[in-house]
Every structure is written in C-alpha cells, then in structure tokens.
Write a protein that holds these residues in place. Structure first.
Motif, PDB file in Angstrom:
ATOM      1  N   LYS A  49      23.353 -45.373 -22.750  1.00 20.62           N
ATOM      2  CA  LYS A  49      23.960 -45.151 -24.059  1.00 20.62           C
ATOM      3  C   LYS A  49      23.042 -45.641 -25.176  1.00 20.62           C
ATOM      4  N   LEU A  50      22.932 -44.849 -26.238  1.00 16.10           N
ATOM      5  CA  LEU A  50      22.246 -45.283 -27.453  1.00 16.10           C
ATOM      6  C   LEU A  50      23.222 -46.068 -28.319  1.00 16.10           C
ATOM      7  N   ILE A  51      22.832 -47.275 -28.695  1.00 15.55           N
ATOM      8  CA  ILE A  51      23.697 -48.141 -29.503  1.00 15.55           C
ATOM      9  C   ILE A  51      23.363 -48.053 -30.979  1.00 15.55           C
ATOM     10  N   ALA A  52      22.074 -48.070 -31.313  1.00 20.40           N
ATOM     11  CA  ALA A  52      21.697 -48.109 -32.726  1.00 20.40           C
ATOM     12  C   ALA A  52      20.264 -47.638 -32.931  1.00 20.40           C
ATOM     13  N   VAL A  53      20.022 -47.078 -34.121  1.00 23.44           N
ATOM     14  CA  VAL A  53      18.680 -46.794 -34.612  1.00 23.44           C
ATOM     15  C   VAL A  53      18.580 -47.461 -35.976  1.00 23.44           C
ATOM     16  N   LEU A  54      17.751 -48.500 -36.078  1.00 23.20           N
ATOM     17  CA  LEU A  54      17.698 -49.325 -37.276  1.00 23.20           C
ATOM     18  C   LEU A  54      16.330 -49.256 -37.941  1.00 23.20           C
ATOM     19  N   ASP A  55      16.333 -49.353 -39.251  1.00 22.85           N
ATOM     20  CA  ASP A  55      15.104 -49.513 -40.016  1.00 22.85           C
ATOM     21  C   ASP A  55      14.885 -51.014 -40.194  1.00 22.85           C
ATOM     22  N   LYS A  56      13.769 -51.501 -39.698  1.00 23.67           N
ATOM     23  CA  LYS A  56      13.530 -52.948 -39.686  1.00 23.67           C
ATOM     24  C   LYS A  56      13.607 -53.569 -41.078  1.00 23.67           C
ATOM     25  N   LYS A  57      13.223 -52.797 -42.099  1.00 26.62           N
ATOM     26  CA  LYS A  57      13.210 -53.353 -43.458  1.00 26.62           C
ATOM     27  C   LYS A  57      14.616 -53.670 -43.969  1.00 26.62           C
ATOM     28  N   CYS A  58      15.644 -53.071 -43.348  1.00 33.88           N
ATOM     29  CA  CYS A  58      17.023 -53.274 -43.795  1.00 33.88           C
ATOM     30  C   CYS A  58      17.692 -54.465 -43.121  1.00 33.88           C
ATOM     31  N   HIS A  59      16.949 -55.204 -42.325  1.00 33.93           N
ATOM     32  CA  HIS A  59      17.522 -56.299 -41.555  1.00 33.93           C
ATOM     33  C   HIS A  59      16.661 -57.549 -41.714  1.00 33.93           C
ATOM     34  N   PRO A  60      17.236 -58.731 -41.444  1.00 31.71           N
ATOM     35  CA  PRO A  60      16.551 -59.991 -41.776  1.00 31.71           C
ATOM     36  C   PRO A  60      15.440 -60.396 -40.806  1.00 31.71           C
ATOM     37  N   HIS A  61      14.478 -59.497 -40.634  1.00 30.02           N
ATOM     38  CA  HIS A  61      13.282 -59.814 -39.856  1.00 30.02           C
ATOM     39  C   HIS A  61      12.226 -60.402 -40.781  1.00 30.02           C
ATOM     40  N   PRO A  62      11.262 -61.141 -40.241  1.00 28.44           N
ATOM     41  CA  PRO A  62      10.133 -61.588 -41.064  1.00 28.44           C
ATOM     42  C   PRO A  62       9.287 -60.393 -41.472  1.00 28.44           C
ATOM     43  N   PRO A  63       8.459 -60.537 -42.519  1.00 23.64           N
ATOM     44  CA  PRO A  63       7.623 -59.424 -42.977  1.00 23.64           C
ATOM     45  C   PRO A  63       6.734 -58.880 -41.862  1.00 23.64           C
ATOM     46  N   SER A  64       6.537 -57.555 -41.859  1.00 24.77           N
ATOM     47  CA  SER A  64       5.697 -56.892 -40.871  1.00 24.77           C
ATOM     48  C   SER A  64       4.760 -55.932 -41.582  1.00 24.77           C
ATOM     49  N   PRO A  65       3.514 -55.801 -41.126  1.00 19.72           N
ATOM     50  CA  PRO A  65       2.591 -54.868 -41.777  1.00 19.72           C
ATOM     51  C   PRO A  65       2.953 -53.412 -41.535  1.00 19.72           C
ATOM     52  N   PHE A  66       3.830 -53.144 -40.558  1.00 16.96           N
ATOM     53  CA  PHE A  66       4.205 -51.778 -40.227  1.00 16.96           C
ATOM     54  C   PHE A  66       5.632 -51.484 -40.663  1.00 16.96           C
ATOM     55  N   HIS A  67       5.895 -50.206 -40.939  1.00 20.24           N
ATOM     56  CA  HIS A  67       7.266 -49.745 -41.136  1.00 20.24           C
ATOM     57  C   HIS A  67       7.779 -49.383 -39.741  1.00 20.24           C
ATOM     58  N   VAL A  68       8.884 -50.004 -39.326  1.00 19.82           N
ATOM     59  CA  VAL A  68       9.327 -49.903 -37.934  1.00 19.82           C
ATOM     60  C   VAL A  68      10.758 -49.407 -37.845  1.00 19.82           C
ATOM     61  N   ILE A  90      13.102 -63.591 -33.985  1.00 18.25           N
ATOM     62  CA  ILE A  90      13.659 -62.713 -35.013  1.00 18.25           C
ATOM     63  C   ILE A  90      12.700 -61.604 -35.440  1.00 18.25           C
ATOM     64  N   ALA A  91      11.447 -61.682 -35.040  1.00 20.05           N
ATOM     65  CA  ALA A  91      10.563 -60.542 -35.269  1.00 20.05           C
ATOM     66  C   ALA A  91      10.994 -59.365 -34.406  1.00 20.05           C
ATOM     67  N   ARG A  92      11.708 -59.667 -33.318  1.00 17.93           N
ATOM     68  CA  ARG A  92      12.114 -58.640 -32.360  1.00 17.93           C
ATOM     69  C   ARG A  92      13.597 -58.292 -32.448  1.00 17.93           C
ATOM     70  N   ASN A  93      14.440 -59.286 -32.662  1.00 16.08           N
ATOM     71  CA  ASN A  93      15.882 -59.027 -32.787  1.00 16.08           C
ATOM     72  C   ASN A  93      16.550 -60.148 -33.559  1.00 16.08           C
ATOM     73  N   THR A  94      17.596 -59.792 -34.289  1.00 15.28           N
ATOM     74  CA  THR A  94      18.317 -60.762 -35.098  1.00 15.28           C
ATOM     75  C   THR A  94      19.691 -61.033 -34.497  1.00 15.28           C
ATOM     76  N   GLU A  95      20.332 -62.078 -34.969  1.00 13.37           N
ATOM     77  CA  GLU A  95      21.670 -62.415 -34.467  1.00 13.37           C
ATOM     78  C   GLU A  95      22.656 -61.284 -34.749  1.00 13.37           C
ATOM     79  N   SER A  96      22.559 -60.671 -35.927  1.00 10.04           N
ATOM     80  CA  SER A  96      23.485 -59.578 -36.257  1.00 10.04           C
ATOM     81  C   SER A  96      23.287 -58.389 -35.327  1.00 10.04           C
ATOM     82  N   GLN A  97      22.062 -58.156 -34.877  1.00 12.82           N
ATOM     83  CA  GLN A  97      21.812 -57.061 -33.943  1.00 12.82           C
ATOM     84  C   GLN A  97      22.381 -57.365 -32.556  1.00 12.82           C
ATOM     85  N   ILE A  98      22.301 -58.632 -32.143  1.00  9.34           N
ATOM     86  CA  ILE A  98      22.906 -59.018 -30.862  1.00  9.34           C
ATOM     87  C   ILE A  98      24.421 -58.895 -30.950  1.00  9.34           C
ATOM     88  N   GLN A  99      24.992 -59.271 -32.089  1.00 13.29           N
ATOM     89  CA  GLN A  99      26.434 -59.127 -32.281  1.00 13.29           C
ATOM     90  C   GLN A  99      26.846 -57.659 -32.253  1.00 13.29           C
TER      91      GLN A  99
END
Length: 205
Positions: free
Chosen positions: A125-144, A180-189
């Motif tokens: 099952k697909l759960i989510a497709v997220l734009d990393k910039k919309c979530h509380p990850h640390p800054p990344s040089p890439f758009h993910v 948190i570069a890989r996953n946040t608490e809200s994403q685990i929830q």
C-alpha cells in the motif's frame, strides 16, 4: 522566510544546470558556471558542508533539474513499527533510500528493507507522497519527494546492513531519537494512522 536562502540557492542551481546543459554559446556557459558557483557559495555559507562536497553533488547532476525521490518502507509487527539505526548519525529511521533507475517504487522499498534490516517483505500500500520542503526536515541541497510504502514481512531475519547498526520495533508512544533528515515524528504518526485505520487515504504534499 525560513530557509529562503536555500530556496534561492536551489533555484540558482536549477537555472545553471539547465543552462550548462542546453546552451551552446561559450560566453553563456561561463555565465551559467558563475551562477552555479554562486549557489555553491550560498550553501557553503549556511550549511556545515564544505564547498568541495557541494560542488561534487551538483557536478553529478545533468540535464533539466527535477526532484530526487526518497522511498521509505513502513512495516508493522503488531502495534510496533520497524526502524533501523543509521550509521551516519546514530539515529533511527524507516528503512529506505534514494530511488534507483530501472526499479519501481515498490521494488526499491523491498530492496532497501532487505539491505538495511534483513527482512523479506512485499509492498502492499502507498501511504504518502510528501514534498520534503513542506515538513520539518533540516535544510537539504536537493528538492526531494518522499514516498512512504507500507510493506509486510514474509521472511528473513534481523540483520544490520552496510549503512545500519541497529534494528528494532517501536510502539507509537515509545519512538527512539529520529533521524529527521530521513523521517519526522509527524510522518511516523501518519504511518500509525494507517495501522489504526487501513482505509486512511493516501496523503500528499
């Protein structure tokens, strides 16, 4: 305005990369190289990465700039979720990594779980497709873009991989220190929402 400098640096990099790919004029190529160097300087100034590493990251990117894709596998055993401890930062994440050319998202999820945890799984099952910039990850040089795919264990046994040094299952209210570069608490929830309600719709953005 939070991390606006990062957005500017990425935009400059995207313009430079497209220009270096499609332009034929030698003077334009020089100008686009200057723009690329400006983006590297911005990232060097505001992150803990050195300019050499950033240049190497950008040098491997060619053609029109598109988002990178990160695949994360969500696996439950009872009321607990599978996580692996990363060698890189010592914190915990859902098994996963960059999407591979030639593989479907579910194939990437299955491979990453095997490599990082030792378990054989199938994607269900697909759960989510997220734009990393919309979530509380640390800054990344890439758009993910991040894809979360629920899987179930069909075999194998716990075994750490090259990039991991721990494997465990955690309850929703007993989560470990997260990478948190890989996953946040809200994403685990969000993942646990699908455990409690299998009819939960796919989340996007």
């Amino acid at each position: 305005m939070k991390h606006k400098w990062l957005e500017w640096a990425k935009q400059l990099q995207s313009i430079a990369q497209a220009g270096l790919t499609y332009s034929k004029d030698v003077y334009d190529l020089e100008r686009f190289e200057i723009i690329r160097n400006m983006s590297v300087e911005i990232l060097t100034q505001y992150t803990n990465m050195d300019s050499k590493n950033i240049k190497e990251l950008f040098a491997n990117e060619t053609g029109y700039t598109t988002p990178k894709v990160d695949i994360r596998a969500v696996i439950f055993r009872g009321n607990k979720i599978l996580m692996v401890r990363e060698n890189n930062d010592g914190d915990w994440s859902l098994p996963g990594g960059w999407a591979d050319i030639g593989l479907t998202p579910s194939e990437v999820a299955v491979n990453e779980v095997k490599e990082e945890s030792g378990f054989d799984v199938k994607a269900i099952k697909l759960i989510a497709v997220l734009d990393k910039k919309c979530h509380p990850h640390p800054p990344s040089p890439f758009h993910v873009y991040k894809m979360f795919i629920q899987c179930e264990i069909i075999g194998g046994k716990p075994q750490v991989g090259i990039e991991t040094n721990g494997i465990d299952f955690f309850a929703e209210n007993e989560l470990p220190s997260l990478s948190i570069a890989r996953n946040t608490e809200s994403q685990i929830q969000l993942a646990f929402k699908h455990l409690h309600n299998p009819q939960e719709p796919v989340y996007f953005d």
